[in-house]
Design an enzyme around this catalytic site. Sequence first.
Site, mmCIF file in Angstrom:
data_model
loop_
_atom_site.group_PDB
_atom_site.id
_atom_site.type_symbol
_atom_site.label_atom_id
_atom_site.label_comp_id
_atom_site.label_asym_id
_atom_site.label_seq_id
_atom_site.Cartn_x
_atom_site.Cartn_y
_atom_site.Cartn_z
ATOM 1 N N GLN A 103 -15.127 4.034 -4.959
ATOM 2 C CA GLN A 103 -14.018 3.265 -4.255
ATOM 3 C C GLN A 103 -14.500 1.771 -4.205
ATOM 4 O O GLN A 103 -13.821 1.071 -3.678
ATOM 5 C CB GLN A 103 -13.711 3.843 -3.141
ATOM 6 C CG GLN A 103 -13.415 5.399 -3.018
ATOM 7 C CD GLN A 103 -13.106 5.753 -1.933
ATOM 8 O OE1 GLN A 103 -12.101 5.968 -1.122
ATOM 9 N NE2 GLN A 103 -13.990 6.470 -1.312
ATOM 10 N N HIS A 121 -10.820 1.223 -7.391
ATOM 11 C CA HIS A 121 -10.386 0.366 -6.543
ATOM 12 C C HIS A 121 -10.652 -1.090 -7.034
ATOM 13 O O HIS A 121 -10.552 -2.035 -6.353
ATOM 14 C CB HIS A 121 -10.487 0.549 -4.994
ATOM 15 C CG HIS A 121 -9.859 1.672 -4.683
ATOM 16 N ND1 HIS A 121 -10.548 2.180 -3.497
ATOM 17 C CD2 HIS A 121 -8.873 2.434 -5.081
ATOM 18 C CE1 HIS A 121 -9.819 3.509 -3.093
ATOM 19 N NE2 HIS A 121 -8.829 3.575 -4.010
ATOM 20 N N ALA A 241 -27.325 6.932 3.114
ATOM 21 C CA ALA A 241 -27.106 7.177 1.649
ATOM 22 C C ALA A 241 -28.780 6.734 1.260
ATOM 23 O O ALA A 241 -29.374 7.535 0.532
ATOM 24 C CB ALA A 241 -26.356 6.038 1.060
HETATM 25 C C1 BV8 Z 1 -1.083 3.682 -4.199
HETATM 26 C C2 BV8 Z 1 -9.713 -2.540 -2.814
HETATM 27 C C3 BV8 Z 1 0.813 4.099 -4.932
HETATM 28 C C4 BV8 Z 1 -9.529 -3.674 -1.848
HETATM 29 C C5 BV8 Z 1 -8.987 -0.461 -1.331
HETATM 30 C C6 BV8 Z 1 -0.762 9.420 -0.609
HETATM 31 C C7 BV8 Z 1 -0.674 9.107 -1.913
HETATM 32 C C8 BV8 Z 1 -0.838 7.793 -2.504
HETATM 33 C C9 BV8 Z 1 -0.919 6.814 -1.717
HETATM 34 C C10 BV8 Z 1 -0.704 6.834 -0.286
HETATM 35 C C11 BV8 Z 1 -0.786 7.991 0.459
HETATM 36 N N1 BV8 Z 1 -0.728 7.882 1.643
HETATM 37 C C12 BV8 Z 1 -0.874 6.640 1.879
HETATM 38 C C13 BV8 Z 1 -0.703 5.855 0.774
HETATM 39 C C14 BV8 Z 1 -0.972 4.477 0.648
HETATM 40 C C15 BV8 Z 1 -2.504 3.899 0.576
HETATM 41 C C16 BV8 Z 1 -3.305 4.666 1.346
HETATM 42 O O1 BV8 Z 1 -4.094 5.430 1.263
HETATM 43 N N2 BV8 Z 1 -3.347 4.100 2.762
HETATM 44 C C17 BV8 Z 1 -4.245 4.625 3.742
HETATM 45 C C18 BV8 Z 1 -4.837 3.606 4.795
HETATM 46 C C19 BV8 Z 1 -3.672 5.939 4.506
HETATM 47 N N3 BV8 Z 1 -2.770 3.998 -0.571
HETATM 48 C C20 BV8 Z 1 -2.687 3.037 -1.389
HETATM 49 O O2 BV8 Z 1 -2.047 2.026 -1.359
HETATM 50 C C21 BV8 Z 1 -3.329 2.858 -3.038
HETATM 51 N N4 BV8 Z 1 -2.229 2.716 -4.011
HETATM 52 O O3 BV8 Z 1 -1.081 4.670 -3.697
HETATM 53 O O4 BV8 Z 1 -0.207 3.055 -4.906
HETATM 54 C C22 BV8 Z 1 1.352 3.553 -6.369
HETATM 55 C C23 BV8 Z 1 1.735 4.070 -7.325
HETATM 56 C C24 BV8 Z 1 2.401 3.672 -8.498
HETATM 57 C C25 BV8 Z 1 2.839 2.324 -8.653
HETATM 58 C C26 BV8 Z 1 2.688 1.393 -7.282
HETATM 59 C C27 BV8 Z 1 1.924 2.047 -6.264
HETATM 60 C C28 BV8 Z 1 -4.152 1.908 -3.072
HETATM 61 C C29 BV8 Z 1 -5.340 2.315 -2.260
HETATM 62 C C30 BV8 Z 1 -6.584 1.031 -2.747
HETATM 63 C C31 BV8 Z 1 -7.090 0.026 -1.593
HETATM 64 N N5 BV8 Z 1 -7.864 -0.727 -1.871
HETATM 65 N N6 BV8 Z 1 -10.153 -1.410 -1.795
HETATM 66 C C32 BV8 Z 1 -10.648 -4.189 -0.934
HETATM 67 O O5 BV8 Z 1 -11.679 -3.416 -1.056
HETATM 68 O O6 BV8 Z 1 -10.263 -5.353 -0.239
HETATM 69 S S1 BV8 Z 1 -9.371 0.847 -0.311
HETATM 70 C C33 BV8 Z 1 -10.756 0.188 0.666
HETATM 71 O O7 BV8 Z 1 -10.725 1.114 1.916
HETATM 72 C C34 BV8 Z 1 -12.026 0.693 0.056
HETATM 73 O O8 BV8 Z 1 -12.158 0.148 -1.303
HETATM 74 C C35 BV8 Z 1 -12.288 2.072 0.205
HETATM 75 O O9 BV8 Z 1 -11.963 2.761 -0.990
HETATM 76 C C36 BV8 Z 1 -11.272 2.425 1.079
HETATM 77 C C37 BV8 Z 1 -11.939 3.369 2.469
HETATM 78 O O10 BV8 Z 1 -13.256 2.842 2.621
HETATM 79 P P1 BV8 Z 1 -14.328 3.356 2.719
HETATM 80 O O11 BV8 Z 1 -15.024 3.368 1.489
HETATM 81 O O12 BV8 Z 1 -14.255 4.935 3.000
HETATM 82 O O13 BV8 Z 1 -15.098 2.611 3.637
HETATM 83 P P2 BV8 Z 1 -14.771 2.912 5.416
HETATM 84 O O14 BV8 Z 1 -15.357 1.834 6.027
HETATM 85 O O15 BV8 Z 1 -13.573 3.563 5.475
HETATM 86 O O16 BV8 Z 1 -15.986 4.321 5.645
HETATM 87 C C38 BV8 Z 1 -17.221 4.081 5.221
HETATM 88 C C39 BV8 Z 1 -17.772 5.465 5.807
HETATM 89 O O17 BV8 Z 1 -19.428 5.303 5.305
HETATM 90 C C40 BV8 Z 1 -17.787 5.911 6.971
HETATM 91 O O18 BV8 Z 1 -17.571 7.364 6.928
HETATM 92 C C41 BV8 Z 1 -19.109 5.676 7.650
HETATM 93 O O19 BV8 Z 1 -19.759 6.829 8.550
HETATM 94 C C42 BV8 Z 1 -20.111 5.812 6.360
HETATM 95 N N7 BV8 Z 1 -21.412 4.934 6.293
HETATM 96 C C43 BV8 Z 1 -21.534 4.091 7.182
HETATM 97 N N8 BV8 Z 1 -22.938 3.779 6.910
HETATM 98 C C44 BV8 Z 1 -23.300 4.668 5.991
HETATM 99 C C45 BV8 Z 1 -22.524 5.359 5.566
HETATM 100 N N9 BV8 Z 1 -22.583 6.549 4.704
HETATM 101 C C46 BV8 Z 1 -23.869 6.533 4.251
HETATM 102 N N10 BV8 Z 1 -24.827 5.714 4.313
HETATM 103 C C47 BV8 Z 1 -24.538 4.913 5.334
HETATM 104 N N11 BV8 Z 1 -25.649 3.868 5.700
#
Ligand code: BV8
Length: 260
Positions: A103, A121, A241
Amino acid sequence: MQANDLISAAERLRSARRVVVFSGAGMSAESGIPTFRDALTGLWSRFDAERLATPEAFERDPELVWGWYEWRRMKMLRAQPNPGHRALVDLSRHVAQLAVITQNVDDLHERAGSTPVLHLHGRLNEPRCSRCACAYPIGDQIPDEPQDGRRLAPPRCARCDGAIRPGVVWFGEALPLDEFERAQDAAMQCDVWMTVGTSGLVYPAAELPLRAQRAGAWLLQINPQMTGLDDHYDTCIAGTAAATLPALITALQDGARISG
Ligand code: BV8
Ligand code: ZN
């Protein structure tokens, strides 16, 4: 880190033919790249990442959004793959087929040597024209720390003078069809699905591990914290990781020596 979970995970990997690693921002955290939800440290602390990572935000304030992504691209260019990225390259030598689905928008898996890497993504290093979509060759020079960290005027397209946008998938935008279909196929066919460092909050990517489970895969999660998907995993190893993945490879190699 629970030693017996590591050993049982290593045994699963040893007998697996097809393995998928599904990574999130936690994979790159120990390379110094802020995770998505704290990507707004310092300069950006007063913005909500999910509000900045949208087409509307870029429409409304292209210089703020482009400045944020240039700051993040600079962090990526200054970062190095960590032992976790390198352990996945080692893992690829122990299993018949390893697919890395990420991602993340950084290129650290590739720079560690993983191939292929499916980017659900998008990629920070592949900006494109917001109007005609042609690629913008941004190169890999490290940009200066974005001036004052707030705004940076996006470059203009040589072909149509449109504003250049980051090569990422914003909220509300569709995932790249080819990468997502290949990721779905990998989920349906794998024996072991390993999720590393994601909060599992973003869809449709977050559905992939559940799809793998329904198709019969054994699910492993590596994360220092609990996530909302813990209950779906067969084993959750509480660890980072960069520490856990090398330990898993060691357990895999030790087991291989023992079983001869
Ligand atoms: C879409 C690029 C439709 C940009 C990103 C159901 C179905 C479909 C869509 C939806 C749905 N419900 C809601 C939606 C809409 C939305 C969505 O999911 N919203 C969420 C907030 C509810 N989804 C979308 O809009 C997607 N598009 O569905 O389009 C469509 C279809 C046809 C035509 C038109 C439209 C698009 C989603 C993509 C968004 N872009 N990234 C950018 O980077 O700026 S997402 C972004 O957040 C990241 O890329 C990543 O994928 C995502 C989540 O982040 P994580 O990677 O999990 O990072 P986070 O900080 O959250 O967590 C880090 C984790 O690591 C933690 O758990 C932590 O404990 C852990 N950690 C910390 N340190 C360590 C560690 N682990 C290991 N080692 C360590 N040292
Ligand atoms: Zn253009």
